[in-house]
Structures are given as C-alpha cells and as structure tokens.
Motif scaffolding. Structure first.
Motif, PDB file in Angstrom:
ATOM      1  N   ASN A 250       0.806  -1.219   0.000  1.00 15.30           N
ATOM      2  CA  ASN A 250       0.000   0.000   0.000  1.00 15.30           C
ATOM      3  C   ASN A 250       0.839   1.268   0.000  1.00 15.30           C
ATOM      4  O   ASN A 250       0.304   2.365   0.143  1.00 15.30           O
ATOM      5  N   ASP A 299      -5.152   2.654  -8.729  1.00 17.26           N
ATOM      6  CA  ASP A 299      -4.678   2.783  -7.348  1.00 17.26           C
ATOM      7  C   ASP A 299      -3.797   4.022  -7.192  1.00 17.26           C
ATOM      8  O   ASP A 299      -3.916   4.775  -6.217  1.00 17.26           O
ATOM      9  N   ARG A 310       0.465   6.758  -0.813  1.00 15.33           N
ATOM     10  CA  ARG A 310      -0.132   5.596  -0.154  1.00 15.33           C
ATOM     11  C   ARG A 310      -1.494   5.322  -0.773  1.00 15.33           C
ATOM     12  O   ARG A 310      -2.285   6.238  -1.003  1.00 15.33           O
ATOM     13  N   LYS A 313      -7.519   3.038   0.759  1.00 15.58           N
ATOM     14  CA  LYS A 313      -8.209   1.775   1.024  1.00 15.58           C
ATOM     15  C   LYS A 313      -9.679   1.823   0.620  1.00 15.58           C
ATOM     16  O   LYS A 313     -10.229   0.844   0.122  1.00 15.58           O
TER      17      LYS A 313
END
Length: 376
Positions: A250, A299, A310, A313
């Motif tokens: 991540n 992402d 980062r 989520k």
C-alpha cells in the motif's frame, strides 16, 4: 597443448615474477578535477564516478579530460573496476585512475585487479590496502593470450545474457497481451467491495518468522511476489492472511507489489490483505485482475501523498471488475497459469544461468591468472 600452454612452456616454464599493484602502474589525474556541480546531462566526454553505472554525467571541459590511453579506474569505497580506452573526465573523490607501465598490458592489469583472490584480500578496497597486493607478471605474449581468452569468454557470456533477456522480454509481452485479452470484458460493473473484503483477522508476532511475515519491503516490485523477510517483529499483533488471500503493497502503488498467499502468516500495516468471497469469485481470478496495469494505474490515481504516496483503502474497494461465471473464471485462470509458468521458468532460469556463467568465468579467470612465482 593449447597456445597458452605452449607460450608458458616456452617463455616462463619455471614461473613468473610478481609485483605489487603500486609498482605495476602510475596514478593519473587530469589538470582539472570536476565537482558534482560540474556534471551535465549532455557533453562530449563522459565523467567516470564510483556509482554502479560509473558514467555519472558529461562535460565539454577539455582541461578535465584524460585522453589517448588505456586506463583502469578503481573506486576506493566501491567495487568499481573498469577498463576504459576512450577520453573521459574523473569524477568523485576516492577514484584512482591507473596507467600501467611498459611491461604490463592495461587489459591484463584490469583482469588481474578483478581476480577473486585480490577482491577477497583487499575487500575494503582502499588504496592503502590494495597497493601492496601482488599480481603475476608473465611475459607480454602470455598476457596477450590471457586477455584474448577472457575477452572472448566475456563476449560469449554477454551474448548469452542478451539472448536470454530478449526471450524473457518476449514471453512477458506475450503473457501481458493474452492476460489483457482474456480479462477484457464488455462490462466492468461490480465493485470490489461486493466481492471481497480486507482481512480483520489478527496473528501474534510469536507465530511469525522470516518466511511467513510479509512487510512492504519484502514484497517484490513488478508483480514478482515476495522474498524472505530480513526483519521479523518480536512483539505485537498483525493482520493475519490465509492461503488464497491477496497481499497488496500500500506504499508507492506504482511499484506494483502484489502476491497471492500460498500459506498462512501475518502482514504489516502497510500491506493490505484482501480476502475474496470464493462462492462468487475465484481468488486466483481476482489476483489476475488486481495484477493488471489498469488496477495499479487506478490505485495510483487515488493515492494520497506526494513523496511517499499511499493507496486509498476506500477507493480500492470501489474499483470495478467484471464477474463472469465461475466456470469461465476457472478457464481463464488455467490459461494464465500456463503462461505464467512459461514466464517463471525463464525468470528463474535466467538469473541461475547468468550466475552459473559468472562462476564459470571467475573459475577460468582465476585459473588463467594463477602462476608459480619465479624464485630469485
């Protein structure tokens, strides 16, 4: 009898003289020494530095250039030893530039300096240490034949490496093409959150070791799985993963760190553990979807932070994927597994083959540079 054997039998049957490295060369410097601020991205002459790539920049400053000769450059603080026969400028401190004396061929000196015995004995690489080490000084004809043999071996090794690398690249491109083709559905309308969830299970540090602990550092870039961890926490609780779970790095999503677990273990907080709902989507099918460049681009677009981005989520769980029937998922997985195996065969074999060639080369180099010392 080989040509080299014949030359040794004729010219030095009783052994050869040895000399210190210091007495085998002179240290050269240019009229002007360049500093980091003088390095440019373009210029007529390369600047030799101690870095792994050794060409650190370029310059047009004639006063800083060493010309018209064959040189061996040596880094005090690194493993760099390079043979150079083109005009260049000296860069960083600690870089020695050797020009051999008359009875020593520069290329032979280069090979002798790279000899494994010298590397082991002069490991810290400082001039004060290596200058007193001894190298053999066979007759010029013998030196020339050794250089020819080692040059030929080096060239063959380079050709083999290039061929294997090209084959690996071709297989990877073919694999990427078929993966994209097989995963190219008309409708991508199911959110990941409807098919999978983040693991809420915990595991104690006492149950973790270098094999089953996964941190972001031992997840490998470019979808290459994971390596053994060099750090294992001694205390605390961690996210538990099970066989079939998908572990996603991540931090810095552009590194494309992903692995599908083949056993049970624990992961750090910088690794997302995604568990699929196996009644509707196969873990391996989901793994292939999340291994796509499309997912990693998504992402990265939703990542937070600049220097150390980062993954988000929440946004990850909103990523939309296709959901064909389980039978179709299995068919696609079977095809991609076969292609993956073809790639892995050469991916594993390439480093092994290159390493074997390197060891073979070092063996012959040491053998060719091993002489009996001539007694006075």
């Amino acid at each position: 009898m080989t040509k080299l054997d014949r030359l040794i039998a004729e010219l030095c049957p009783n052994g050869v003289k040895f000399a210190t490295i210091e007495n085998s060369c002179v240290v050269k410097t240019a009229r002007k020494k360049l500093l980091k601020k003088d390095y440019n991205r373009t210029g007529k002459y390369p600047i030799i530095d101690q870095g792994q790539d050794y060409i650190a920049g370029y310059t047009d400053d004639e006063s800083a250039i060493l010309k018209n000769g064959e040189y061996v450059v040596f880094g005090d603080h690194t493993r760099i030893v390079k043979y150079i026969n083109f005009p260049f400028a000296q860069g960083a401190d600690g870089l020695k530039i050797f020009q051999t004396i008359n009875h020593i061929l520069p290329k032979f000196f280069y090979y002798a300096l790279n000899n494994i015995k010298i590397l082991n004995r002069g490991y810290n690489r400082h001039w004060a240490v290596i200058k007193n080490l001894l190298i053999p000084l066979p007759p010029i004809e013998v030196q020339r034949e050794i250089v020819r043999i080692l040059d030929s071996f080096t060239e063959l090794t380079a050709e083999l490496t290039a061929e294997l690398t090209a084959e690996l690249t071709a297989r990877k491109k073919q694999y990427e093409f078929y993966r994209n083709y097989l995963l190219n559905f008309d409708v991508f309308n199911i959110k990941l959150a409807n098919l999978a969830q983040y693991s809420k299970l915990r595991i104690d540090a006492a149950k973790l070791d270098s094999q089953n602990y996964v941190g972001v550092d031992n997840l490998l870039p470019e979808k290459c799985g994971k390596s053994e961890s060099h750090y294992v926490p001694k205390s605390g609780g961690f996210t538990k993963f099970k066989e079939g779970d998908i572990l996603l790095g991540n931090i810095r999503p552009y590194l494309k760190k992903i692995w599908m677990a083949t056993y049970e273990g624990g992961a750090s907080g910088d690794v997302l553990v995604i568990q699929s709902n196996k009644s509707v989507i196969l873990s391996k099918f989901l793994y292939y979807l999340l291994s796509s460049d499309s997912f990693f681009n998504y992402d990265m677009q939703n990542a937070k932070g600049a220097k150390m981005p980062r993954g988000n989520k929440i946004a990850i769980m909103k990523y939309k994927i296709p959901l064909p029937p389980l039978e179709e998922q299995q068919r696609i997985v079977d095809i991609l597994d076969r292609f993956d195996a073809l790639c892995n065969d050469i991916t594993v074999g390439l480093p092994a083959e290159i390493n074997a060639r390197k060891k073979q080369y070092e063996y012959y180099r040491e053998k060719l540079l091993t002489f009996k010392e001539l007694k006075a």
